[in-house]
Write a protein that holds these residues in place. Structure first.
Motif, PDB file in Angstrom:
ATOM      1  N   LEU A  34      95.945 -20.856 -10.953  1.00  0.00           N
ATOM      2  CA  LEU A  34      96.530 -22.172 -11.182  1.00  0.00           C
ATOM      3  C   LEU A  34      95.702 -22.977 -12.184  1.00  0.00           C
ATOM      4  CD1 LEU A  34      98.740 -24.270 -10.242  1.00  0.00           C
ATOM      5  CD2 LEU A  34      97.000 -25.124  -8.692  1.00  0.00           C
ATOM      6  N   ILE A  35      94.378 -22.971 -12.011  1.00  0.00           N
ATOM      7  CA  ILE A  35      93.515 -23.699 -12.940  1.00  0.00           C
ATOM      8  C   ILE A  35      93.707 -23.165 -14.365  1.00  0.00           C
ATOM      9  CG2 ILE A  35      91.091 -24.132 -13.589  1.00  0.00           C
ATOM     10  CD1 ILE A  35      92.001 -25.778 -11.182  1.00  0.00           C
ATOM     11  N   ARG A  36      93.685 -21.855 -14.506  1.00  0.00           N
ATOM     12  CA  ARG A  36      93.859 -21.240 -15.834  1.00  0.00           C
ATOM     13  C   ARG A  36      95.235 -21.585 -16.414  1.00  0.00           C
ATOM     14  NH1 ARG A  36      91.741 -17.009 -18.924  1.00  0.00           N
ATOM     15  NH2 ARG A  36      93.313 -15.881 -20.109  1.00  0.00           N
ATOM     16  N   HIS A  37      96.271 -21.535 -15.599  1.00  0.00           N
ATOM     17  CA  HIS A  37      97.625 -21.844 -16.061  1.00  0.00           C
ATOM     18  C   HIS A  37      97.701 -23.280 -16.587  1.00  0.00           C
ATOM     19  CE1 HIS A  37     102.004 -22.058 -16.186  1.00  0.00           C
ATOM     20  NE2 HIS A  37     101.935 -23.143 -15.435  1.00  0.00           N
ATOM     21  N   TYR A  38      97.211 -24.226 -15.804  1.00  0.00           N
ATOM     22  CA  TYR A  38      97.249 -25.625 -16.242  1.00  0.00           C
ATOM     23  C   TYR A  38      96.371 -25.846 -17.474  1.00  0.00           C
ATOM     24  CZ  TYR A  38     100.100 -27.966 -12.753  1.00  0.00           C
ATOM     25  OH  TYR A  38     101.156 -28.415 -12.002  1.00  0.00           O
ATOM     26  N   ARG A  39      95.202 -25.222 -17.499  1.00  0.00           N
ATOM     27  CA  ARG A  39      94.297 -25.409 -18.634  1.00  0.00           C
ATOM     28  C   ARG A  39      94.915 -24.888 -19.920  1.00  0.00           C
ATOM     29  NH1 ARG A  39      90.761 -22.279 -21.329  1.00  0.00           N
ATOM     30  NH2 ARG A  39      90.758 -20.579 -19.810  1.00  0.00           N
ATOM     31  N   MET A  40      95.451 -23.682 -19.884  1.00  0.00           N
ATOM     32  CA  MET A  40      95.923 -23.038 -21.105  1.00  0.00           C
ATOM     33  C   MET A  40      97.367 -23.385 -21.458  1.00  0.00           C
ATOM     34  SD  MET A  40      94.154 -19.318 -20.670  1.00  0.00           S
ATOM     35  CE  MET A  40      94.545 -18.779 -22.331  1.00  0.00           C
ATOM     36  N   LYS A  41      98.271 -23.292 -20.489  1.00  0.00           N
ATOM     37  CA  LYS A  41      99.694 -23.440 -20.798  1.00  0.00           C
ATOM     38  C   LYS A  41     100.192 -24.876 -20.727  1.00  0.00           C
ATOM     39  CE  LYS A  41     100.611 -19.163 -21.562  1.00  0.00           C
ATOM     40  NZ  LYS A  41     101.093 -18.706 -22.847  1.00  0.00           N
ATOM     41  N   LEU A  47      87.994 -23.880 -22.571  1.00  0.00           N
ATOM     42  CA  LEU A  47      87.024 -24.076 -21.486  1.00  0.00           C
ATOM     43  C   LEU A  47      86.075 -25.220 -21.824  1.00  0.00           C
ATOM     44  CD1 LEU A  47      86.217 -20.380 -20.558  1.00  0.00           C
ATOM     45  CD2 LEU A  47      87.201 -22.089 -19.035  1.00  0.00           C
ATOM     46  N   LYS A  48      85.641 -25.284 -23.063  1.00  0.00           N
ATOM     47  CA  LYS A  48      84.705 -26.329 -23.489  1.00  0.00           C
ATOM     48  C   LYS A  48      85.340 -27.721 -23.378  1.00  0.00           C
ATOM     49  CE  LYS A  48      80.616 -27.199 -25.022  1.00  0.00           C
ATOM     50  NZ  LYS A  48      79.524 -27.107 -24.080  1.00  0.00           N
ATOM     51  N   GLN A  49      86.603 -27.834 -23.767  1.00  0.00           N
ATOM     52  CA  GLN A  49      87.292 -29.128 -23.673  1.00  0.00           C
ATOM     53  C   GLN A  49      87.428 -29.571 -22.213  1.00  0.00           C
ATOM     54  OE1 GLN A  49      90.722 -27.774 -25.892  1.00  0.00           O
ATOM     55  NE2 GLN A  49      90.297 -29.252 -27.539  1.00  0.00           N
ATOM     56  N   GLN A  55      83.338 -32.609 -16.523  1.00  0.00           N
ATOM     57  CA  GLN A  55      81.901 -32.567 -16.237  1.00  0.00           C
ATOM     58  C   GLN A  55      81.542 -31.378 -15.342  1.00  0.00           C
ATOM     59  OE1 GLN A  55      79.792 -34.696 -17.946  1.00  0.00           O
ATOM     60  NE2 GLN A  55      81.736 -35.140 -18.920  1.00  0.00           N
ATOM     61  N   VAL A  56      82.374 -30.325 -15.384  1.00  0.00           N
ATOM     62  CA  VAL A  56      82.103 -29.069 -14.689  1.00  0.00           C
ATOM     63  C   VAL A  56      81.841 -28.045 -15.782  1.00  0.00           C
ATOM     64  CG1 VAL A  56      83.063 -27.277 -13.173  1.00  0.00           C
ATOM     65  CG2 VAL A  56      83.619 -29.687 -12.764  1.00  0.00           C
ATOM     66  N   SER A  57      80.762 -27.270 -15.653  1.00  0.00           N
ATOM     67  CA  SER A  57      80.391 -26.356 -16.731  1.00  0.00           C
ATOM     68  C   SER A  57      81.498 -25.346 -17.027  1.00  0.00           C
ATOM     69  CB  SER A  57      79.088 -25.622 -16.402  1.00  0.00           C
ATOM     70  OG  SER A  57      79.305 -24.634 -15.426  1.00  0.00           O
ATOM     71  N   SER A  58      81.641 -25.029 -18.307  1.00  0.00           N
ATOM     72  CA  SER A  58      82.692 -24.100 -18.721  1.00  0.00           C
ATOM     73  C   SER A  58      82.474 -22.715 -18.114  1.00  0.00           C
ATOM     74  CB  SER A  58      82.769 -24.011 -20.248  1.00  0.00           C
ATOM     75  OG  SER A  58      81.536 -23.628 -20.795  1.00  0.00           O
ATOM     76  N   SER A  59      81.221 -22.310 -17.945  1.00  0.00           N
ATOM     77  CA  SER A  59      80.968 -20.998 -17.342  1.00  0.00           C
ATOM     78  C   SER A  59      81.404 -20.988 -15.875  1.00  0.00           C
ATOM     79  CB  SER A  59      79.497 -20.605 -17.464  1.00  0.00           C
ATOM     80  OG  SER A  59      78.678 -21.486 -16.738  1.00  0.00           O
ATOM     81  N   TYR A  60      81.197 -22.096 -15.172  1.00  0.00           N
ATOM     82  CA  TYR A  60      81.628 -22.181 -13.773  1.00  0.00           C
ATOM     83  C   TYR A  60      83.155 -22.174 -13.675  1.00  0.00           C
ATOM     84  CZ  TYR A  60      81.762 -23.494  -8.878  1.00  0.00           C
ATOM     85  OH  TYR A  60      82.001 -23.503  -7.528  1.00  0.00           O
ATOM     86  N   ILE A  61      83.825 -22.921 -14.574  1.00  0.00           N
ATOM     87  CA  ILE A  61      85.287 -22.934 -14.589  1.00  0.00           C
ATOM     88  C   ILE A  61      85.808 -21.521 -14.854  1.00  0.00           C
ATOM     89  CG2 ILE A  61      87.344 -23.803 -15.788  1.00  0.00           C
ATOM     90  CD1 ILE A  61      85.640 -26.350 -16.433  1.00  0.00           C
ATOM     91  N   ASN A  62      85.190 -20.839 -15.799  1.00  0.00           N
ATOM     92  CA  ASN A  62      85.583 -19.469 -16.128  1.00  0.00           C
ATOM     93  C   ASN A  62      85.434 -18.550 -14.910  1.00  0.00           C
ATOM     94  OD1 ASN A  62      86.373 -17.268 -17.757  1.00  0.00           O
ATOM     95  ND2 ASN A  62      84.262 -16.830 -18.264  1.00  0.00           N
ATOM     96  N   ARG A  63      84.331 -18.703 -14.184  1.00  0.00           N
ATOM     97  CA  ARG A  63      84.119 -17.873 -12.995  1.00  0.00           C
ATOM     98  C   ARG A  63      85.113 -18.222 -11.893  1.00  0.00           C
ATOM     99  NH1 ARG A  63      77.951 -18.728 -12.054  1.00  0.00           N
ATOM    100  NH2 ARG A  63      78.459 -20.614 -13.165  1.00  0.00           N
ATOM    101  N   LEU A  64      85.508 -19.495 -11.782  1.00  0.00           N
ATOM    102  CA  LEU A  64      86.549 -19.872 -10.824  1.00  0.00           C
ATOM    103  C   LEU A  64      87.881 -19.231 -11.204  1.00  0.00           C
ATOM    104  CD1 LEU A  64      85.965 -23.712 -10.246  1.00  0.00           C
ATOM    105  CD2 LEU A  64      85.813 -21.910  -8.515  1.00  0.00           C
ATOM    106  N   GLU A  65      88.211 -19.296 -12.493  1.00  0.00           N
ATOM    107  CA  GLU A  65      89.475 -18.735 -12.953  1.00  0.00           C
ATOM    108  C   GLU A  65      89.539 -17.224 -12.726  1.00  0.00           C
ATOM    109  OE1 GLU A  65      90.535 -21.889 -16.541  1.00  0.00           O
ATOM    110  OE2 GLU A  65      89.899 -19.863 -17.078  1.00  0.00           O
TER     111      GLU A  65
END
Length: 166
Positions: A34-41, A47-49, A55-65
């Motif tokens: 869901l996070i990836r879908h909302y972020r990208m589509k 991830l950087k944006q 204020q959550v690190s892009s690497s952490y968001i990537n690992r969540l996705e």
């Protein structure tokens, strides 16, 4: 505002961004999808944006996705929801695999929030993610005389990925 949420939630013993603390909760695979879908589509963010907004690190968001991190803190969940403009209820419903909304969900939402069985075998996160991409591709493709061959080839590549994932 996030500090108030962190203070109020810290008493719950929820894990911090790196999963430290004894009382974390595990999230469903559909959370990352869901996070990836909302972020990208939906929001068309890198991830950087999203890192800058939430204020959550892009690497952490990537690992969540990718499902590598499964116990985000509630402040992280709230920050991502605010940044992606996802209603808290939608995100929390995905966290706990329940949905009590009377709204008609999109096919992508159904694919994200539901577990499926194919040939008596539950679809993996990778297979579900590929199926979502196939659905979105079908909705977005132009399918006219100039693009049909290229789009058919791209669809066949995604179908190969799906078959490999199941």
């Amino acid at each position: 505002m996030m500090d108030d949420k962190k203070k109020g939630i810290s008493a719950l013993g929820i894990a911090d961004e790196e999963g430290k603390s004894g009382g974390g909760f595990a999230v469903a695979d559909s959370f990352g999808i869901l996070i990836r879908h909302y972020r990208m589509k939906v929001k068309d963010l890198s991830l950087k944006q999203l890192e800058e907004l939430s204020q959550v690190s892009s690497s952490y968001i990537n690992r969540l996705e990718r499902g590598e991190k499964t116990s985000p803190s509630l402040p992280v969940v709230f920050s991502l929801a605010e940044s992606l403009e996802i209603p808290y209820s939608v995100l929390m419903a995905t966290l706990f695999q329940t949905s009590e909304s009377n709204e008609q969900p999109s096919i992508s939402d159904v694919l994200i929030q539901s577990n499926f069985v194919l040939n008596n075998q539950e679809l993996s996160k990778e297979a579900r993610s590929t199926l979502i991409r196939i659905n979105e591709f079908l909705v977005d493709c132009k399918w006219n005389a100039e693009t049909k061959v290229k789009e058919l080839y791209m669809l066949s590549e995604m179908l190969d990925e799906f078959k490999a994932a199941i």
